[in-house]
Motif scaffolding. Structure first.
Motif, PDB file in Angstrom:
ATOM      1  N   ALA A 162      -2.977   0.941 -14.514  1.00  0.00           N
ATOM      2  CA  ALA A 162      -2.662   2.028 -13.575  1.00  0.00           C
ATOM      3  C   ALA A 162      -1.236   2.520 -13.803  1.00  0.00           C
ATOM      4  N   ILE A 163      -1.115   3.787 -14.183  1.00  0.00           N
ATOM      5  CA  ILE A 163       0.185   4.361 -14.518  1.00  0.00           C
ATOM      6  C   ILE A 163       0.660   5.287 -13.404  1.00  0.00           C
ATOM      7  N   THR A 164       1.906   5.115 -12.978  1.00  0.00           N
ATOM      8  CA  THR A 164       2.497   5.986 -11.952  1.00  0.00           C
ATOM      9  C   THR A 164       3.704   6.706 -12.544  1.00  0.00           C
ATOM     10  N   PHE A 165       4.151   7.755 -11.872  1.00  0.00           N
ATOM     11  CA  PHE A 165       5.274   8.547 -12.378  1.00  0.00           C
ATOM     12  C   PHE A 165       6.610   7.882 -12.061  1.00  0.00           C
ATOM     13  N   THR A 166       6.721   7.243 -10.904  1.00  0.00           N
ATOM     14  CA  THR A 166       7.976   6.601 -10.504  1.00  0.00           C
ATOM     15  C   THR A 166       7.730   5.166 -10.049  1.00  0.00           C
ATOM     16  N   LYS A 167       8.787   4.369 -10.075  1.00  0.00           N
ATOM     17  CA  LYS A 167       8.714   2.998  -9.591  1.00  0.00           C
ATOM     18  C   LYS A 167       8.382   2.976  -8.106  1.00  0.00           C
ATOM     19  N   LYS A 168       8.959   3.921  -7.360  1.00  0.00           N
ATOM     20  CA  LYS A 168       8.704   3.999  -5.919  1.00  0.00           C
ATOM     21  C   LYS A 168       7.227   4.236  -5.636  1.00  0.00           C
ATOM     22  N   ALA A 169       6.604   5.143  -6.397  1.00  0.00           N
ATOM     23  CA  ALA A 169       5.178   5.426  -6.210  1.00  0.00           C
ATOM     24  C   ALA A 169       4.349   4.190  -6.513  1.00  0.00           C
ATOM     25  N   SER A 170       4.732   3.447  -7.530  1.00  0.00           N
ATOM     26  CA  SER A 170       4.028   2.223  -7.898  1.00  0.00           C
ATOM     27  C   SER A 170       4.083   1.196  -6.770  1.00  0.00           C
ATOM     28  N   GLU A 171       5.253   1.039  -6.172  1.00  0.00           N
ATOM     29  CA  GLU A 171       5.417   0.072  -5.082  1.00  0.00           C
ATOM     30  C   GLU A 171       4.600   0.479  -3.857  1.00  0.00           C
ATOM     31  N   GLU A 172       4.569   1.789  -3.563  1.00  0.00           N
ATOM     32  CA  GLU A 172       3.797   2.288  -2.428  1.00  0.00           C
ATOM     33  C   GLU A 172       2.308   2.059  -2.652  1.00  0.00           C
ATOM     34  N   MET A 173       1.832   2.308  -3.868  1.00  0.00           N
ATOM     35  CA  MET A 173       0.416   2.116  -4.167  1.00  0.00           C
ATOM     36  C   MET A 173       0.033   0.637  -4.101  1.00  0.00           C
ATOM     37  N   LYS A 174       0.908  -0.227  -4.556  1.00  0.00           N
ATOM     38  CA  LYS A 174       0.634  -1.667  -4.499  1.00  0.00           C
ATOM     39  C   LYS A 174       0.490  -2.135  -3.048  1.00  0.00           C
ATOM     40  N   LYS A 175       1.327  -1.572  -2.163  1.00  0.00           N
ATOM     41  CA  LYS A 175       1.236  -1.923  -0.741  1.00  0.00           C
ATOM     42  C   LYS A 175      -0.110  -1.488  -0.170  1.00  0.00           C
ATOM     43  N   ARG A 176      -0.501  -0.250  -0.484  1.00  0.00           N
ATOM     44  CA  ARG A 176      -1.791   0.261   0.004  1.00  0.00           C
ATOM     45  C   ARG A 176      -2.948  -0.562  -0.547  1.00  0.00           C
ATOM     46  N   LEU A 177      -2.869  -0.881  -1.833  1.00  0.00           N
ATOM     47  CA  LEU A 177      -3.939  -1.639  -2.474  1.00  0.00           C
ATOM     48  C   LEU A 177      -4.034  -3.049  -1.897  1.00  0.00           C
ATOM     49  N   SER A 178      -2.893  -3.655  -1.597  1.00  0.00           N
ATOM     50  CA  SER A 178      -2.872  -5.007  -1.017  1.00  0.00           C
ATOM     51  C   SER A 178      -3.611  -5.046   0.315  1.00  0.00           C
ATOM     52  N   LYS A 179      -3.470  -3.978   1.114  1.00  0.00           N
ATOM     53  CA  LYS A 179      -4.160  -3.912   2.402  1.00  0.00           C
ATOM     54  C   LYS A 179      -5.667  -3.803   2.219  1.00  0.00           C
ATOM     55  N   MET A 180      -6.089  -3.223   1.096  1.00  0.00           N
ATOM     56  CA  MET A 180      -7.521  -3.017   0.854  1.00  0.00           C
ATOM     57  C   MET A 180      -8.201  -4.230   0.227  1.00  0.00           C
ATOM     58  N   ILE A 181      -7.529  -4.879  -0.735  1.00  0.00           N
ATOM     59  CA  ILE A 181      -8.202  -5.957  -1.488  1.00  0.00           C
ATOM     60  C   ILE A 181      -7.447  -7.283  -1.454  1.00  0.00           C
ATOM     61  N   GLY A 182      -6.357  -7.331  -0.703  1.00  0.00           N
ATOM     62  CA  GLY A 182      -5.579  -8.563  -0.635  1.00  0.00           C
ATOM     63  C   GLY A 182      -4.450  -8.570  -1.648  1.00  0.00           C
ATOM     64  N   LYS A 183      -3.376  -9.249  -1.305  1.00  0.00           N
ATOM     65  CA  LYS A 183      -2.175  -9.257  -2.125  1.00  0.00           C
ATOM     66  C   LYS A 183      -2.400  -9.872  -3.500  1.00  0.00           C
ATOM     67  N   ASN A 184      -3.187 -10.966  -3.556  1.00  0.00           N
ATOM     68  CA  ASN A 184      -3.411 -11.654  -4.829  1.00  0.00           C
ATOM     69  C   ASN A 184      -4.154 -10.782  -5.827  1.00  0.00           C
ATOM     70  N   ASN A 185      -5.233 -10.146  -5.370  1.00  0.00           N
ATOM     71  CA  ASN A 185      -5.996  -9.272  -6.263  1.00  0.00           C
ATOM     72  C   ASN A 185      -5.178  -8.058  -6.686  1.00  0.00           C
ATOM     73  N   ALA A 186      -4.435  -7.495  -5.744  1.00  0.00           N
ATOM     74  CA  ALA A 186      -3.622  -6.308  -6.050  1.00  0.00           C
ATOM     75  C   ALA A 186      -2.553  -6.630  -7.095  1.00  0.00           C
ATOM     76  N   ALA A 187      -2.001  -7.834  -7.026  1.00  0.00           N
ATOM     77  CA  ALA A 187      -0.949  -8.236  -7.959  1.00  0.00           C
ATOM     78  C   ALA A 187      -1.462  -8.359  -9.391  1.00  0.00           C
ATOM     79  N   LYS A 188      -2.765  -8.535  -9.551  1.00  0.00           N
ATOM     80  CA  LYS A 188      -3.357  -8.690 -10.889  1.00  0.00           C
ATOM     81  C   LYS A 188      -3.543  -7.360 -11.614  1.00  0.00           C
ATOM     82  N   VAL A 189      -3.446  -6.257 -10.865  1.00  0.00           N
ATOM     83  CA  VAL A 189      -3.611  -4.938 -11.484  1.00  0.00           C
ATOM     84  C   VAL A 189      -2.303  -4.539 -12.164  1.00  0.00           C
ATOM     85  N   PRO A 190      -2.305  -4.357 -13.498  1.00  0.00           N
ATOM     86  CA  PRO A 190      -1.084  -3.899 -14.178  1.00  0.00           C
ATOM     87  C   PRO A 190      -0.758  -2.477 -13.721  1.00  0.00           C
TER      88      PRO A 190
END
Length: 650
Positions: free
Chosen positions: A52-80
């Motif tokens: 998963a490619i984002t334009f900025t580091k900030k956008a990447s961090e925001e998406m990781k937070k959203r994804l963690s709420k959906m699938i859990g922190k451990n699974n979200a952390a595995k997504v490059p």
């Protein structure tokens, strides 16, 4: 979350190549993150197989937070997930032994090397080529080559729109590029652009490496695809050209100055096979009137490819008319904007839901001054306060030391600005001497023994002469504007900016800031009064922190944000579109970004007279939207010296 039919289609479309064209306010980020969650939870895709490619580091961090709420922190952390440069660096660092031995070149080394190349060659500068351009321009040119996969031993890509190489011999530019690369390799360093170029080369030349990445990343997803460079699309094709999902909006491609290529998204179906296009064109943000105007900005373009995609469609009702206002001058314009902000706030609109968006940071000067004088809290944290810009702080520090020779903070800032090659050791010794003698740093540098072995004496004497000249002018009570311009002249500060700015695109804005601070100062009888005024502005700015406050941003910084009310001032020719950007279509897209930020109300304005009383023409986009006949009518009252008039769109 509840999704529209188009968003659902984007989420559940897994195998194959997809272009999701998502206009402003259409919920693209939600669709992007929900798709990752759907792939993992519903389709059983291994998280590590999704790149998963984002334009900025900030956008990447925001998406990781959203994804963690959906699938859990451990699974979200595995997504490059991350920016393309950060992911390229990690991959090469891990899988390429030669790359792992190299270090990232510090900015000072890069700039010094490029600066030396641009200057005339001599015994002290053996690599000088006397190119005829500045270091920032050469840096941008080399970056442009690398973003288009052009190595230093290949035929260079000379773009007629890249104005900073106009008239320069291609052979001389190639020699500079080659020398820069050779010096960088000799010191075992890489620069920012090498991360993608070396990944591209490795994928092309090492089949084992390529196959490893291709088998690892079965799905590639790219956000903000309109802001990717040519090399990005080529790297994607080398890793995986079968399951590529990109999201973006051609209307919001605004980063050409860092090599973004809008053609990537417009021509996506020509670069990949069997592309399915999904259009997210329902606008959940803005009123119908604002959506209509935003569409019209794009529709006025002559670019045929724009017409292949649907215009944005408003979900909300018509709402308030868009207000177009014309003013006598820039000051009157911002005075009226301040009045309107107070009126809106009294009517229930929170200040934090009001934004003023400008083309360049230098344009915030009068706005900040106006709001501070009116005690209207404002926030510049998402961009930068005009008064915190380096060039502004440098010039103000010289003014302060001219007024108060005991101002050690200002002394520390200016002693090596412009560079006098007085190193940290010298400054540390001076600090120690001043402390022992209980005197200011300026007095300390005056009385420190100037023995014959002091290598840097010749750099200190001119510095002291400049300070004494300025102190004499302060004593003579010269106009503050004149003093500020004398500081610029005595320091040769314009040349300093031109020779030390890392990117060519930043030079015009820095020069604009210098001009603006001098213009502001000219309204004050002496420098003491002006500095007191600056202190007052900064004090009020600091008191605004954490409060309900008007948001002041550049148009570039506003991308992805939204407010209830937005003001777009200074829509004059040479400002919007800005004359520092020869690409009028990118300026159009930037104007679209600004016009599509508000939810409820949009105020667009410009002015008739420049500060020297010369006529200031309306910007090209204003002419397109209103038409010449209407502009002629609404311009008449201002030219007669009467109260401004305005026009509201239907």
């Amino acid at each position: 979350m509840k999704l529209t039919d188009e968003q659902k289609q984007a989420v559940i479309s897994i195998d194959g190549n997809y272009l999701v064209m998502a206009s402003a306010g259409s919920g693209k980020t939600s669709s992007f993150v929900t798709r990752i969650a759907y792939m993992i939870q519903e389709k059983g895709v291994n998280p590590s197989e999704i790149l998963a490619i984002t334009f900025t580091k900030k956008a990447s961090e925001e998406m990781k937070k959203r994804l963690s709420k959906m699938i859990g922190k451990n699974n979200a952390a595995k997504v490059p997930m991350g920016t393309f440069h950060s992911i390229a660096y990690r991959l090469l660092k891990t899988l390429d032994i030669d790359f792992s031995k190299q270090k990232i070149a510090p900015d000072w080394w890069r700039f010094q090397t490029l600066n030396d190349l641009c200057k005339e060659g001599n015994d002290k500068n053996p690599h000088g080529l006397d190119i005829g351009i500045m270091a920032g321009q050469l840096s941008s040119f080399i970056s442009y080559q690398k973003s288009n996969m052009i190595h230093c031993d290949e035929e260079l890509l000379i773009d007629e729109n890249v104005g900073y190489v106009a008239g320069i011999s291609p052979s001389l530019l190639k020699e500079a590029y080659k020398t820069y690369e050779r010096l960088k390799e000799q010191s075992r360093q890489i620069d920012f652009d090498d991360m993608l170029l070396k990944l591209y080369d490795k994928l092309n030349n090492d089949m084992t490496f390529k196959n490893k990445l291709s088998s690892q990343y079965k799905y590639i997803m790219v956000d903000e695809f309109q802001d990717t460079s040519k090399i990005v699309i080529e790297v994607i094709k080398l890793i995986n050209s079968r399951n590529v999902f990109v999201v973006g909006d051609f209307r919001q491609s605004i980063y050409k100055f860092i090599n973004a290529n809008v053609e990537n998204i417009l021509n996506f179906n020509e670069e990949f096979e069997n592309v399915k296009v999904i259009e997210l064109n329902k606008n959940f943000r803005s009123s119908g009137t604002i959506v209509k105007l935003s569409n019209e900005i794009i529709e006025k373009s002559d670019i045929e490819k724009y017409k292949f995609f649907k215009p944005s469609e408003a979900v909300h009702e018509k709402g308030e008319d868009v207000c177009f206002s014309i003013y006598e001058n820039e000051y009157r314009q911002f005075e009226s904007i301040a009045n309107k902000i107070e009126e809106l706030n009294q009517g229930g609109t929170p200040l934090k839901e009001t934004a003023i968006l400008v083309r360049t940071n230098a344009q915030t000067a009068i706005i900040e001054e106006m709001l501070a004088e009116r005690d209207i809290p404002y926030d510049v944290s998402k961009s930068m306060s005009f008064f915190d810009r380096k060039e502004v702080l440098d010039l103000l520090s010289y003014a302060r030391i001219a007024v108060d020779q005991n101002d050690d903070a200002s002394f520390r800032r200016i002693i090596n600005t412009p560079n006098r090659y007085l190193g940290k050791k010298f400054v540390d010794e001076l600090e120690l001497f001043a402390s022992k003698k209980d005197m200011s740093l300026l007095n300390a540098i005056r009385v420190t023994p100037h023995n014959s072995e002091w290598k840097f004496r010749n750099n200190i004497e001119p510095f002291l002469k400049i300070i004494e000249d300025l102190r004499s002018q302060v004593a003579s009570d010269v106009n503050a504007g004149r003093l500020m311009r004398n500081i610029v002249k005595s320091l040769r500060y314009v040349s300093y900016i031109e020779n030390t700015t890392a990117t060519a695109s930043s030079i015009p804005e820095k020069l604009e800031s210098i001009d603006k601070i001098c213009e502001m100062a000219s309204k004050f009888p002496n420098i003491r009064a002006f500095l007191a005024h600056i202190i007052s502005i900064k004090d009020k700015q600091n008191k605004s922190k954490g409060k309900d406050a008007v948001q002041i941003l550049t148009l570039h910084s506003s991308k992805g944000l939204e407010w209830d009310v937005v003001f777009l001032p200074n829509n004059n020719q040479q400002i919007m579109p800005h004359d520092m950007n020869s690409d009028t279509e990118e300026e159009r897209r930037l104007f679209y970004v600004g016009a599509s930020r508000p939810r409820k109300e949009l105020y667009i304005s410009w002015y008739v007279f420049d500060r020297d009383a010369s006529i200031k023409e309306e910007g090209e986009f204003i002419k397109e939207l209103l038409g010449e006949s209407l502009l002629t009518e609404i311009r008449k009252p201002i030219l007669r010296g009467e109260k401004y008039n305005y026009y509201k769109s239907n």
